[in-house]
Design an enzyme around this catalytic site. Structure first.
Site, mmCIF file in Angstrom:
data_model
loop_
_atom_site.group_PDB
_atom_site.id
_atom_site.type_symbol
_atom_site.label_atom_id
_atom_site.label_comp_id
_atom_site.label_asym_id
_atom_site.label_seq_id
_atom_site.Cartn_x
_atom_site.Cartn_y
_atom_site.Cartn_z
ATOM 1 N N HIS A 11 0.851 -1.198 0.000
ATOM 2 C CA HIS A 11 0.000 0.000 0.000
ATOM 3 C C HIS A 11 0.888 1.250 0.000
ATOM 4 O O HIS A 11 0.794 2.095 0.895
ATOM 5 C CB HIS A 11 -0.907 0.018 1.237
ATOM 6 N N ASP B 24 -4.715 -7.556 5.961
ATOM 7 C CA ASP B 24 -3.328 -7.238 5.558
ATOM 8 C C ASP B 24 -2.466 -8.493 5.668
ATOM 9 O O ASP B 24 -1.702 -8.832 4.753
ATOM 10 C CB ASP B 24 -2.707 -6.190 6.498
ATOM 11 N N ILE C 174 -5.550 6.707 9.243
ATOM 12 C CA ILE C 174 -4.675 7.874 9.420
ATOM 13 C C ILE C 174 -5.479 9.183 9.430
ATOM 14 O O ILE C 174 -5.198 10.078 10.217
ATOM 15 C CB ILE C 174 -3.588 7.875 8.320
ATOM 16 N N THR C 175 -6.524 9.266 8.594
ATOM 17 C CA THR C 175 -7.283 10.530 8.584
ATOM 18 C C THR C 175 -8.058 10.726 9.889
ATOM 19 O O THR C 175 -8.201 11.859 10.355
ATOM 20 C CB THR C 175 -8.263 10.604 7.387
HETATM 21 C C1 FAD Z 1 -0.964 -3.077 10.704
HETATM 22 C C2 FAD Z 1 -1.632 -1.737 10.494
HETATM 23 C C3 FAD Z 1 -1.844 -1.266 9.214
HETATM 24 C C4 FAD Z 1 -2.477 -0.039 9.021
HETATM 25 N N1 FAD Z 1 -2.714 0.373 7.743
HETATM 26 C C5 FAD Z 1 -3.339 1.541 7.533
HETATM 27 C C6 FAD Z 1 -3.611 1.966 6.205
HETATM 28 O O1 FAD Z 1 -3.288 1.293 5.218
HETATM 29 N N2 FAD Z 1 -4.244 3.170 6.044
HETATM 30 C C7 FAD Z 1 -4.619 3.942 7.124
HETATM 31 O O2 FAD Z 1 -5.170 5.026 6.915
HETATM 32 N N3 FAD Z 1 -4.394 3.538 8.394
HETATM 33 C C8 FAD Z 1 -3.763 2.358 8.622
HETATM 34 N N4 FAD Z 1 -3.542 1.950 9.896
HETATM 35 C C9 FAD Z 1 -3.955 2.819 11.029
HETATM 36 C C10 FAD Z 1 -2.884 3.909 11.326
HETATM 37 O O3 FAD Z 1 -1.620 3.312 11.283
HETATM 38 C C11 FAD Z 1 -3.156 4.559 12.682
HETATM 39 O O4 FAD Z 1 -4.377 5.287 12.595
HETATM 40 C C12 FAD Z 1 -2.067 5.531 13.119
HETATM 41 O O5 FAD Z 1 -0.778 5.033 12.896
HETATM 42 C C13 FAD Z 1 -2.171 5.857 14.619
HETATM 43 O O6 FAD Z 1 -1.230 6.868 14.871
HETATM 44 P P1 FAD Z 1 -0.502 7.096 16.271
HETATM 45 O O7 FAD Z 1 0.466 8.188 16.018
HETATM 46 O O8 FAD Z 1 -1.505 7.223 17.334
HETATM 47 O O9 FAD Z 1 0.287 5.725 16.574
HETATM 48 P P2 FAD Z 1 1.632 5.149 15.928
HETATM 49 O O10 FAD Z 1 1.597 5.243 14.453
HETATM 50 O O11 FAD Z 1 1.811 3.812 16.528
HETATM 51 O O12 FAD Z 1 2.791 6.113 16.453
HETATM 52 C C14 FAD Z 1 3.215 6.088 17.791
HETATM 53 C C15 FAD Z 1 4.711 6.416 17.845
HETATM 54 O O13 FAD Z 1 5.100 6.567 19.221
HETATM 55 C C16 FAD Z 1 6.358 5.931 19.412
HETATM 56 N N5 FAD Z 1 6.506 5.579 20.825
HETATM 57 C C17 FAD Z 1 5.885 4.575 21.495
HETATM 58 N N6 FAD Z 1 6.276 4.550 22.773
HETATM 59 C C18 FAD Z 1 7.183 5.564 22.928
HETATM 60 C C19 FAD Z 1 7.954 6.027 24.026
HETATM 61 N N7 FAD Z 1 7.872 5.451 25.235
HETATM 62 N N8 FAD Z 1 8.808 7.064 23.823
HETATM 63 C C20 FAD Z 1 8.902 7.651 22.609
HETATM 64 N N9 FAD Z 1 8.182 7.241 21.531
HETATM 65 C C21 FAD Z 1 7.332 6.224 21.690
HETATM 66 C C22 FAD Z 1 6.265 4.710 18.504
HETATM 67 O O14 FAD Z 1 7.545 4.166 18.223
HETATM 68 C C23 FAD Z 1 5.589 5.308 17.271
HETATM 69 O O15 FAD Z 1 6.530 5.848 16.387
HETATM 70 C C24 FAD Z 1 -2.910 0.734 10.130
HETATM 71 C C25 FAD Z 1 -2.690 0.254 11.426
HETATM 72 C C26 FAD Z 1 -2.064 -0.966 11.606
HETATM 73 C C27 FAD Z 1 -1.855 -1.492 13.009
HETATM 74 N N1 NAP Z 2 -5.955 -0.615 4.973
HETATM 75 C C1 NAP Z 2 -6.319 0.085 6.016
HETATM 76 O O1 NAP Z 2 -6.909 1.140 5.915
HETATM 77 C C2 NAP Z 2 -6.004 -0.460 7.375
HETATM 78 C C3 NAP Z 2 -5.155 -1.548 7.516
HETATM 79 C C4 NAP Z 2 -4.915 -2.048 8.800
HETATM 80 C C5 NAP Z 2 -5.511 -1.442 9.890
HETATM 81 N N2 NAP Z 2 -6.306 -0.367 9.706
HETATM 82 C C6 NAP Z 2 -7.041 0.224 10.829
HETATM 83 O O2 NAP Z 2 -6.365 0.026 12.061
HETATM 84 C C7 NAP Z 2 -7.318 -0.207 13.100
HETATM 85 C C8 NAP Z 2 -6.962 -1.480 13.851
HETATM 86 O O3 NAP Z 2 -7.249 -2.626 13.044
HETATM 87 P P1 NAP Z 2 -7.408 -4.071 13.693
HETATM 88 O O4 NAP Z 2 -7.721 -5.003 12.611
HETATM 89 O O5 NAP Z 2 -6.239 -4.330 14.591
HETATM 90 O O6 NAP Z 2 -8.610 -3.874 14.726
HETATM 91 P P2 NAP Z 2 -10.207 -3.884 14.526
HETATM 92 O O7 NAP Z 2 -10.622 -3.211 13.291
HETATM 93 O O8 NAP Z 2 -10.733 -3.370 15.818
HETATM 94 O O9 NAP Z 2 -10.598 -5.440 14.380
HETATM 95 C C9 NAP Z 2 -10.402 -6.330 15.439
HETATM 96 C C10 NAP Z 2 -11.089 -7.654 15.136
HETATM 97 O O10 NAP Z 2 -10.792 -8.544 16.212
HETATM 98 C C11 NAP Z 2 -12.000 -9.072 16.741
HETATM 99 N N3 NAP Z 2 -11.839 -9.344 18.167
HETATM 100 C C12 NAP Z 2 -11.541 -8.476 19.156
HETATM 101 N N4 NAP Z 2 -11.427 -9.124 20.337
HETATM 102 C C13 NAP Z 2 -11.657 -10.431 20.079
HETATM 103 C C14 NAP Z 2 -11.674 -11.590 20.874
HETATM 104 N N5 NAP Z 2 -11.418 -11.545 22.186
HETATM 105 N N6 NAP Z 2 -11.950 -12.779 20.291
HETATM 106 C C15 NAP Z 2 -12.194 -12.833 18.963
HETATM 107 N N7 NAP Z 2 -12.210 -11.778 18.146
HETATM 108 C C16 NAP Z 2 -11.929 -10.576 18.704
HETATM 109 C C17 NAP Z 2 -13.036 -8.014 16.467
HETATM 110 O O11 NAP Z 2 -14.310 -8.611 16.513
HETATM 111 P P3 NAP Z 2 -15.565 -7.874 17.206
HETATM 112 O O12 NAP Z 2 -15.992 -6.857 16.197
HETATM 113 O O13 NAP Z 2 -16.516 -8.937 17.463
HETATM 114 O O14 NAP Z 2 -15.019 -7.222 18.463
HETATM 115 C C18 NAP Z 2 -12.613 -7.573 15.067
HETATM 116 O O15 NAP Z 2 -13.090 -8.467 14.092
HETATM 117 C C19 NAP Z 2 -8.670 -0.269 12.436
HETATM 118 O O16 NAP Z 2 -9.350 0.957 12.570
HETATM 119 C C20 NAP Z 2 -8.341 -0.533 10.997
HETATM 120 O O17 NAP Z 2 -9.325 -0.077 10.089
HETATM 121 C C21 NAP Z 2 -6.584 0.136 8.477
#
Ligand code: FAD
Ligand code: NAP
Length: 492
Positions: free
Chosen positions: A88, A192, A408-409
């Site tokens: 992505h 993913d 992210i938004t």
């Molecule tokens: C696997 C995955 C895929 C995703 N894909 C998408 C996507 O394709 N499109 C999309 O829009 N959203 C996606 N998201 C959601 C998006 O990543 C989150 O909305 C966003 O990153 C949250 O931002 P944040 O800054 O709160 O957390 P984070 O991005 O986790 O940033 C937190 C930062 O704090 C730092 N930190 C932690 N502890 C400490 C400490 N003690 N001291 C100093 N620094 C510290 C970490 O290292 C990190 O750099 C995805 C999420 C996940 C989990």
């Molecule tokens: N491409 C993208 O835009 C992208 C990619 C990755 C992540 N993200 C975003 O990042 C955020 C986190 O994503 P995520 O997939 O980690 O979380 P999530 O969207 O909250 O999904 C968690 C999943 O786990 C299930 N679950 C939670 N507790 C459980 C349990 N005890 N037993 C069984 N199933 C359980 C939930 O089911 P229930 O609904 O029943 O609780 C849900 O299906 C989301 O907002 C996601 O959209 C975005």
């Protein structure tokens, strides 16, 4: 001014100093001490989207503010680098905006500083006018079922960290010698992970996935991936774009049981449009005749499927007890309506054989410092619109503020809101006035503690090195995954 100040004080729950009574406060030095600060020194903890969007908003709306962003990793951008899937790349374009912010002469990236360990939050509060905690959600939500600790069970968080080059997960090397993998949870992270497991490696080779992960995936024997949800199709947490990507995966077919979708057509009439479209796509895919997909899918050698109404109960061990060999699922039914719909066990179970179990049931924030309030049940810092409850001058944004959901938004919007609250407090004279030493004081502390700081220009050197290493292989970059090597490259 004074009565309003008192209200703020009361509401914020200032713990240490009580303001003087309104009657004698008008000319009091007490309030003058807290008048609006012209050159505020602000500190942000975490350089993910929340940290960068908070900094961006602060710098834009206060032309005199200086923002230091402290980050535990040597490199910036949080989950944009270590979470967003390698296939992505367009999502990672936000890095360009973050880079502009970091290059501002009123902003500085302070990498390789673990707040809570290398420096405490009270130390930061003493050095800055305000501190914003934007440190995300670094843990995974555990399943809390027997067998979770067996080899062959892994959190999606660690798996994602591994293929994205998160230093702490670089040696994960999951065993992909099995035929079937089960992913627990039906969110976008689950999709993913499923997609990375099933995408032909020739396609991944052109992404920024790490070479080590690619090597393991090239040898993978995983042919089938089950994505298991405890509730039904209407409650899936993934979104339509990610589902479409699964449906169109080359060489892969879907396994959806039409029985799971009976009656869904009627039930979706009332649901909001995005969910309705998602359900229609699921229904269409489930009822499509075999071979109706693309030519690649007709010749599919791999498959993914969704299983509904199944809640993880126990990881089943292999006969020698050394490895996961399957998962016992409690069959569930739904109780309640709308958002409150809950999965309750029917008493039946089903065993699903597999060699790899990936739990993708969400991320989890951890407390950062004993001085910072933390709601361990909700996994967030208690706050009102980003103001940390009971601690004036301390704010939060992003996943640690509202929990580990949202793209992210969403994170951008909530970070802008936190920044607005901080700026309002600043204007209202609620933050300490008088100069604060900012980074100068913290630098002295960190240096006395032997912490080697990484600046944004250091990151730009590492970035150039990664891009150059990727070029030969036709990749956008080859990520550096070893912090020692990174420090060596920087001459530290
Ligand atoms: C696997 C995955 C895929 C995703 N894909 C998408 C996507 O394709 N499109 C999309 O829009 N959203 C996606 N998201 C959601 C998006 O990543 C989150 O909305 C966003 O990153 C949250 O931002 P944040 O800054 O709160 O957390 P984070 O991005 O986790 O940033 C937190 C930062 O704090 C730092 N930190 C932690 N502890 C400490 C400490 N003690 N001291 C100093 N620094 C510290 C970490 O290292 C990190 O750099 C995805 C999420 C996940 C989990
Ligand atoms: N491409 C993208 O835009 C992208 C990619 C990755 C992540 N993200 C975003 O990042 C955020 C986190 O994503 P995520 O997939 O980690 O979380 P999530 O969207 O909250 O999904 C968690 C999943 O786990 C299930 N679950 C939670 N507790 C459980 C349990 N005890 N037993 C069984 N199933 C359980 C939930 O089911 P229930 O609904 O029943 O609780 C849900 O299906 C989301 O907002 C996601 O959209 C975005």
């Amino acid at each position: 001014m004074a009565p309003r100040c008192w209200l703020w004080w009361h509401w914020l729950g200032w713990p240490r100093i009580r303001p003087p009574s309104a009657s004698n406060s008008t000319n009091s030095g007490f309030y003058r001490h807290f008048s609006a600060q012209k050159n505020p020194q602000i500190c942000v903890v975490g350089s993910g989207p929340a940290g960068f969007y908070t900094a961006q908003h602060l710098l834009k709306h206060h032309t005199q503010a200086h923002v230091d962003i402290y980050e535990k990793q040597l490199v910036p951008f949080g989950l944009v680098r270590f979470g967003v899937a390698p296939d992505h790349p367009e999502v990672k374009n936000v890095i360009n905006t973050f880079t502009q912010t970091a290059r501002s002469d009123r902003c500085a990236f302070r990498g390789n500083v673990v707040v809570g360990k290398d420096v405490t939050v009270p130390e930061l509060q003493g050095a800055y006018h305000a501190v914003v905690l934007s440190y995300g959600a670094e843990d995974h939500q555990s399943l809390e079922i027997p067998g979770e600790e067996l080899p062959g069970v892994c959190s999606a968080r660690a798996f994602v960290g591994w293929y994205n080059g998160l230093p702490e997960n670089r040696e994960l090397a999951p065993d992909l010698s099995c035929d079937t993998a089960v992913i627990l949870g039906q969110g976008n992270v689950a999709l993913d992970v499923a997609r990375i497991l099933l995408t032909p490696h020739e396609l991944l080779e052109k992404t920024d996935i790490t070479e080590a992960a690619l090597g393991v995936l090239r040898q993978s024997r995983v042919k089938t991936v089950w994505i298991v949800g405890r509730r039904g199709p209407l409650q899936v947490a993934f979104t339509i774009k990610e589902l479409r990507e699964m449906i169109h995966l080359p060489g892969t077919r879907s396994i959806l049981d039409p029985a799971d979708f009976l009656g869904l057509q009627d039930r979706i009439k009332e649901v909001p449009r995005p969910r309705k479209r998602l359900m229609e796509l699921l229904l269409q895919t489930a009822t499509e005749k075999p071979g109706a997909g693309t030519a690649g899918q007709a010749l599919a050698t791999r498959a993914w499927g969704l299983r509904f109404f199944r809640s993880p109960q126990q990881v089943l061990p292999s006969p020698d007890g050394r490895q996961a060999a399957g998962i016992r699922l409690a069959v569930t039914r739904l109780e309640g309506v709308g958002e409150a719909t809950q999965a309750v066990p029917t008493g039946d179970t089903e065993d699903l054989p597999c060699g790899l179990v990936l739990s993708s049931v969400g991320y989890k924030s951890r407390p950062i410092d004993p001085s910072v309030p933390f709601d361990s049940k909700l996994g967030i810092i208690p706050n009102v619109e980003g103001r940390v409850v009971g601690v004036p001058g301390l704010y939060c944004s992003g996943w640690v503020k509202r929990g580990p959901t949202g793209v992210i938004t969403t994170t951008m919007t909530d970070s802008f809101l936190t920044s607005q609250m901080l700026l309002q407090d600043l204007k209202a004279g609620l933050l300490p006035s008088g100069p604060r030493p900012g980074f100068a004081a913290i630098q002295a502390l960190l240096s006395s503690r032997g912490v080697r700081l990484v600046s944004f220009s250091d990151w730009e050197k590492l970035d150039a090195e990664e891009v150059s290493r990727g070029q030969g292989a036709g990749k956008p970059r080859e990520k550096l995954v070893d912090p020692h090597e990174m420090l060596r490259l920087l001459g530290h």
